[in-house]
Write an enzyme that holds these catalytic residues in place. Structure first.
Site, PDB file in Angstrom:
ATOM      1  N   GLU A 144       1.170  -1.065  -0.439  1.00 10.96           N
ATOM      2  CA  GLU A 144       0.318   0.023  -0.671  1.00 10.96           C
ATOM      3  C   GLU A 144       0.927   0.774  -0.252  1.00 10.96           C
ATOM      4  OE1 GLU A 144      -0.634  -3.001   1.640  1.00 10.96           O
ATOM      5  OE2 GLU A 144      -2.519  -3.246   0.784  1.00 10.96           O
TER       6      GLU A 144
ATOM      7  N   HIS B 202     -10.347  -5.447   8.435  1.00 11.37           N
ATOM      8  CA  HIS B 202     -11.028  -5.807   7.300  1.00 11.37           C
ATOM      9  C   HIS B 202     -12.128  -4.526   7.171  1.00 11.37           C
ATOM     10  CE1 HIS B 202      -7.831  -9.282   5.813  1.00 11.37           C
ATOM     11  NE2 HIS B 202      -8.642  -9.281   4.704  1.00 11.37           N
TER      12      HIS B 202
END
Length: 325
Positions: free
Chosen positions: A60, A129
């Site tokens: 990321e 998540h």
């Protein structure tokens, strides 16, 4: 109009902008041939090629840094962070760099970056998540945070976000991806950013929410109506900056407010919204502004998820408190 799920509306928005502007690029982890973990980009690489829609390494921080470089060289990046719980790895790129670039360069450079990412509970995902981390970005001036609650809003807001010349974090609640369908124009259209939407009009109490909690509020409003309470439901849509004008106009009419978020009490944006209401509309209030939220703990494991998450019953309970104050 077509009947679309939210995920279909999001795909359609990206397809529209890939056609409209050759500088739009879509990339992220598995977004190419696989179409992303939720298939939001399914078919886009086949249609527009690997130079426009492509996979990145599982990093990321690299996705964030590359987005800045692409924006500075004339592209309009639309990167995907596979789940927003992974945003910590790219926080410097978002809050430390993208958010400051227009100011830092004396209004000579812009960051037309739209970071898409799924978030939200109720679908039994693994740890990290489902976290609602919108508050981390909303506290940083210079970045918009957009959270749609319907397929129609999702397409119009995403197109507007991609066309905007400042960075946008566009968050998509996983529970809403395929839970219902709505009417969505197949043609190109936009929805104004920074503008809330009144999803249901009412006269007794204002419910302010965003994302999946909008639907909890609408369900609560139906139950409350059976007991003689008329609830107005405001969908923020853009949670940073917040459209306080719409909220305050509603509160001055209803004289009561409940702010609803899925995030923990100390997280999200409900506290700042409640404070603004009480600062700007104190003389119109007949009860304190109350909040609906998750507990101040780390997100619960899936076995306890339904107990941990706020729901429409939580909203009804708080409304009853303000009505009986």
């Amino acid at each position: 109009m077509a009947q679309m799920t939210m995920i279909q509306a999001i795909t359609n928005a990206m397809q529209t902008e890939l056609k409209n502007d050759e500088n739009v690029l879509i990339y992220g982890e598995d977004v190419g041939q696989n179409g992303g973990v939720f298939r939001a980009t399914e078919g886009l690489q086949d249609e527009f090629g690997e130079d426009r829609v492509f996979d990145t390494p599982l990093a990321e921080s690299g996705i964030g840094g590359m987005s800045i470089g692409l924006a500075l060289t004339g592209f309009r990046p639309v990167p995907e962070i596979q789940f927003f719980g992974f945003v910590y790895e790219t926080m410097d790129a978002i809050n430390g760099q993208m958010a400051r670039y227009r100011y830092r360069t004396g209004n000579t450079r812009s960051m037309p970056i739209t970071i898409r990412s799924p978030f939200g509970g109720g679908v039994h995902t693994p740890e990290l998540h489902a976290d609602s981390l919108e508050g981390l970005i909303a506290q940083q001036p210079g970045v918009r945070v957009v959270i749609p609650s319907t397929p129609y809003d999702a397409k119009g807001l995403l197109i507007s976000s991609i066309r905007d010349n400042d960075p946008v974090v566009f968050l998509e609640h996983m529970k809403l991806y395929r839970s219902f369908r709505g009417e969505v124009p197949e043609e190109d259209y936009t929805i104004e950013l920074d503008k809330a939407d009144i999803k249901r009009e009412g006269t007794d109490v204002t419910l302010v929410a965003y994302g999946a909690m909008v639907h909890s509020c609408l369900k609560a409003a139906e139950e409350l109506e059976e007991n003689g309470v008329s609830a107005e439901v405001i969908d923020l849509r853009t949670v940073s900056p917040v459209d306080y004008e719409t909220i305050l106009e509603s509160v001055k009419k209803t004289n009561r407010a409940v702010v609803v978020q899925e995030a923990q009490k100390q997280a999200g944006i409900a506290a700042s919204v409640a404070a603004e209401i009480q600062e700007k509309a104190i003389l119109h209030l007949e009860a304190p502004v109350l909040r609906v939220h998750a507990p101040d703990t780390v997100y619960a494991f899936t076995q306890a998820e339904e107990v941990w998450l706020p729901n429409y019953n939580s909203v009804v309970e708080k409304v009853n408190q303000v009505m009986n104050f």
